[in-house]
Design a protein around this motif. Structure first.
Motif, PDB file in Angstrom:
ATOM      1  N   LEU A  12       0.829  -1.205   0.000  1.00 14.58           N
ATOM      2  CA  LEU A  12       0.000   0.000   0.000  1.00 14.58           C
ATOM      3  C   LEU A  12       0.867   1.260   0.000  1.00 14.58           C
ATOM      4  O   LEU A  12       0.522   2.269  -0.636  1.00 14.58           O
ATOM      5  N   LEU A  13       2.004   1.195   0.702  1.00 10.05           N
ATOM      6  CA  LEU A  13       2.916   2.340   0.732  1.00 10.05           C
ATOM      7  C   LEU A  13       3.560   2.570  -0.641  1.00 10.05           C
ATOM      8  O   LEU A  13       3.646   3.718  -1.119  1.00 10.05           O
ATOM      9  N   GLU A  14       3.972   1.494  -1.274  1.00  8.45           N
ATOM     10  CA  GLU A  14       4.635   1.603  -2.579  1.00  8.45           C
ATOM     11  C   GLU A  14       3.704   2.177  -3.644  1.00  8.45           C
ATOM     12  O   GLU A  14       4.134   2.896  -4.544  1.00  8.45           O
ATOM     13  N   ASN A  15       2.436   1.877  -3.530  1.00 11.72           N
ATOM     14  CA  ASN A  15       1.463   2.368  -4.510  1.00 11.72           C
ATOM     15  C   ASN A  15       0.779   3.671  -4.075  1.00 11.72           C
ATOM     16  O   ASN A  15      -0.208   4.088  -4.684  1.00 11.72           O
ATOM     17  N   ASN A  16       1.335   4.288  -3.021  1.00  8.91           N
ATOM     18  CA  ASN A  16       0.830   5.581  -2.524  1.00  8.91           C
ATOM     19  C   ASN A  16      -0.658   5.544  -2.143  1.00  8.91           C
ATOM     20  O   ASN A  16      -1.385   6.517  -2.314  1.00  8.91           O
ATOM     21  N   ILE A  17      -1.097   4.395  -1.664  1.00  5.24           N
ATOM     22  CA  ILE A  17      -2.492   4.284  -1.196  1.00  5.24           C
ATOM     23  C   ILE A  17      -2.621   4.881   0.199  1.00  5.24           C
ATOM     24  O   ILE A  17      -3.625   5.535   0.521  1.00  5.24           O
ATOM     25  N   ILE A  18      -1.602   4.668   1.028  1.00  2.00           N
ATOM     26  CA  ILE A  18      -1.579   5.237   2.377  1.00  2.00           C
ATOM     27  C   ILE A  18      -0.254   5.956   2.586  1.00  2.00           C
ATOM     28  O   ILE A  18       0.736   5.681   1.887  1.00  2.00           O
ATOM     29  N   SER A  19      -0.256   6.866   3.561  1.00  2.00           N
ATOM     30  CA  SER A  19       0.976   7.598   3.882  1.00  2.00           C
ATOM     31  C   SER A  19       1.813   6.813   4.881  1.00  2.00           C
ATOM     32  O   SER A  19       1.340   5.828   5.472  1.00  2.00           O
ATOM     33  N   GLN A  20       3.048   7.273   5.082  1.00  2.00           N
ATOM     34  CA  GLN A  20       3.933   6.632   6.040  1.00  2.00           C
ATOM     35  C   GLN A  20       3.370   6.715   7.447  1.00  2.00           C
ATOM     36  O   GLN A  20       3.489   5.772   8.247  1.00  2.00           O
ATOM     37  N   GLU A  21       2.722   7.821   7.770  1.00  3.31           N
ATOM     38  CA  GLU A  21       2.138   8.004   9.105  1.00  3.31           C
ATOM     39  C   GLU A  21       1.015   7.007   9.359  1.00  3.31           C
ATOM     40  O   GLU A  21       0.923   6.394  10.436  1.00  3.31           O
ATOM     41  N   VAL A  22       0.163   6.830   8.347  1.00  2.64           N
ATOM     42  CA  VAL A  22      -0.944   5.862   8.472  1.00  2.64           C
ATOM     43  C   VAL A  22      -0.383   4.447   8.616  1.00  2.64           C
ATOM     44  O   VAL A  22      -0.872   3.647   9.430  1.00  2.64           O
ATOM     45  N   ALA A  23       0.663   4.150   7.846  1.00  2.00           N
ATOM     46  CA  ALA A  23       1.276   2.820   7.932  1.00  2.00           C
ATOM     47  C   ALA A  23       1.855   2.567   9.314  1.00  2.00           C
ATOM     48  O   ALA A  23       1.707   1.468   9.878  1.00  2.00           O
ATOM     49  N   SER A  24       2.478   3.598   9.876  1.00  2.00           N
ATOM     50  CA  SER A  24       3.046   3.463  11.223  1.00  2.00           C
ATOM     51  C   SER A  24       1.956   3.256  12.262  1.00  2.00           C
ATOM     52  O   SER A  24       2.098   2.450  13.192  1.00  2.00           O
ATOM     53  N   ASN A  25       0.836   3.979  12.110  1.00  2.00           N
ATOM     54  CA  ASN A  25      -0.286   3.844  13.048  1.00  2.00           C
ATOM     55  C   ASN A  25      -0.900   2.443  12.980  1.00  2.00           C
ATOM     56  O   ASN A  25      -1.245   1.854  14.005  1.00  2.00           O
ATOM     57  N   ILE A  26      -1.029   1.926  11.738  1.00  2.00           N
ATOM     58  CA  ILE A  26      -1.587   0.573  11.574  1.00  2.00           C
ATOM     59  C   ILE A  26      -0.673  -0.462  12.208  1.00  2.00           C
ATOM     60  O   ILE A  26      -1.112  -1.365  12.933  1.00  2.00           O
TER      61      ILE A  26
END
Length: 428
Positions: A12-26
């Protein structure tokens, strides 16, 4: 954290679906969730280890028992109990993990039984197995809530069932009704209801679902004394209670392997009606049955009928535009047939066979409408059971019986084939 989830987040990060912040929160959320969950494998092995340790201590003491004096025997009798209480107290005060609670609770449960048995043997205290189990269960019950232990609750239900069977099925004792079994089961219900509220889909909750249903089914027979024909009515009402509980909101959307109430309620009703489909059973019931309302069996059957009817109303209140389900009303129909059967065995036999046949056809229709092969074949099995049972009542040639079996087998194949073909056409 599971590698699949990490891979999904990276994708999801590689395809710019979510941001780094959202990924960290998940990632942080699932990490904290895993940290708060008990290690199930450790809990299972902890309970198993505590059980083996307790049994090992008992075996070691038993091997050298005759060499000890009475005072030493008494010390050894209370030693497992003291050790169990110390470990359990440490677990409660230090607020240890669930694995500690389950392990210490299991050890203390068996320590209580061992201490009672040893003290009784040392001082030659008279008693029987029923009174021993009763004392054991009474002393162990508080552990369920002190330690919030599922293992102890399961053990209490199992031993309470054993206690009821020991008293009620006359295994060497005077046949007596185990009313205290109901008290023990009711005492465990608050713990079970809390599990239903907090974790209804957990595997441990499913174990409790099956345990309660099987325990009540086995033990109900212990409440039958002299008026045994009414026992058929009691079981019909109990299965009605089970099936309708299985249709309440908390259970009806669960998988069948978790919904023991629906499974046992349905199977129990079918098996009971299959037994009652024989005319010889009704003829015996006419001779022996007493429908006096003041008998214990009739009072229990009446209470179960009321409970089943109340649960039926509750389940129907929460339904929205759902189709008619005959299985929910079977207990009412059986009650009517039973009172007819006390007066006329032939009429009751005919009505029972008709009811079974209609139940089978109803299950076939439900399975066909919902494309559920398990329900469809269940209905076919019910119809087949009616046909097979009638072979024992009707004197016909073996060639005809053989042709009927072939026809039934062909019906199984044809019905499943047609439904499978329709399902494939709808999926196109």
């Amino acid at each position: 954290m599971k590698s699949k989830l990490l891979n999904d987040i990276s994708e999801l990060l590689e395809n710019n679906i979510i941001s780094q912040e959202v990924a960290s929160n998940i990632s942080a959320y699932y990490k904290s969730k895993e940290d708060n969950q008990p290690n199930r494998l450790f809990t299972v092995f902890g309970v198993l280890g505590a059980t083996l340790v307790g049994l090992g201590i008992i075996l070691i003491l038993a091997h050298n028992w005759d060499n000890f004096s009475r005072s030493i025997k008494t010390c050894f009798a209370f030693l497992p109990l003291v050790i169990g209480q110390i470990i359990s107290g440490f677990t409660i005060l230090k607020k240890k993990s669930q694995a500690w609670k389950e392990s210490s609770g299991t050890f203390l449960f068996f320590a209580i039984g061992a201490s009672i048995a040893l003290v009784s043997q040392i001082y030659n205290i008279p008693g029987d197995l029923g009174s021993f189990l009763f004392t054991w269960i009474v002393l162990a019950l508080p552990l369920i809530y002190l330690l919030k232990s599922k293992a102890v609750s399961i053990l209490v239900i199992v031993f309470a069932s054993y206690y009821a069977c020991e008293l009620g099925y006359d295994f060497g004792y005077k046949d007596s009704t185990p009313w205290m079994y109901l008290v023990f089961i009711l005492a465990t219900l608050p713990f079970y209801l809390k599990l239903l509220k907090t974790s209804p889909l957990a595997n441990s909750t499913s174990i409790f679902n099956w345990l309660y249903v099987l325990s009540l089914t086995i033990v109900l027979g212990t409440f039958i004394n002299s008026n045994w024909p009414v026992g058929f009515l009691m079981y019909a009402m109990l299965f009605g209670v089970f099936y309708n509980i299985g249709k309440t909101p908390i259970y009806k959307d669960q998988q069948l392997r978790r919904n023991s109430f629906t499974v046992i309620g349905s199977l129990g009703s079918v098996v009971l009606l299959t037994i009652l489909s024989f005319n010889i059973i009704w003829e015996d019931l006419v001779k022996r049955a007493s429908i006096a309302i003041n008998t214990q069996e009739m009072l229990i059957a009446t209470v179960l009928l009321i409970v089943a009817f109340v649960v039926l109303l509750y389940s129907k209140k929460n339904e929205k535009n759902e189709s008619f389900n005959l299985f929910q009303y079977v207990f009412l129909i059986v009650a009517i047939i039973f009172f007819i059967g006390v007066a006329n065995a032939i009429a009751a036999t005919v009505l029972t066979n008709i009811l079974l046949l209609v139940m089978g056809l109803s299950a076939i229709k439900i399975g066909a409408d919902t494309f559920r092969f398990s329900v469809l074949n269940y209905g076919l099995l019910i119809v087949t059971a009616v046909i097979v049972c009638r072979f024992f009542d009707i004197d016909i040639r073996f060639e005809v019986k053989g042709l009927l079996f072939v026809a039934v087998g062909f019906g199984f194949f044809l019905t499943n084939y047609i439904m499978l073909k329709k399902k494939k056409e709808l999926n196109r």
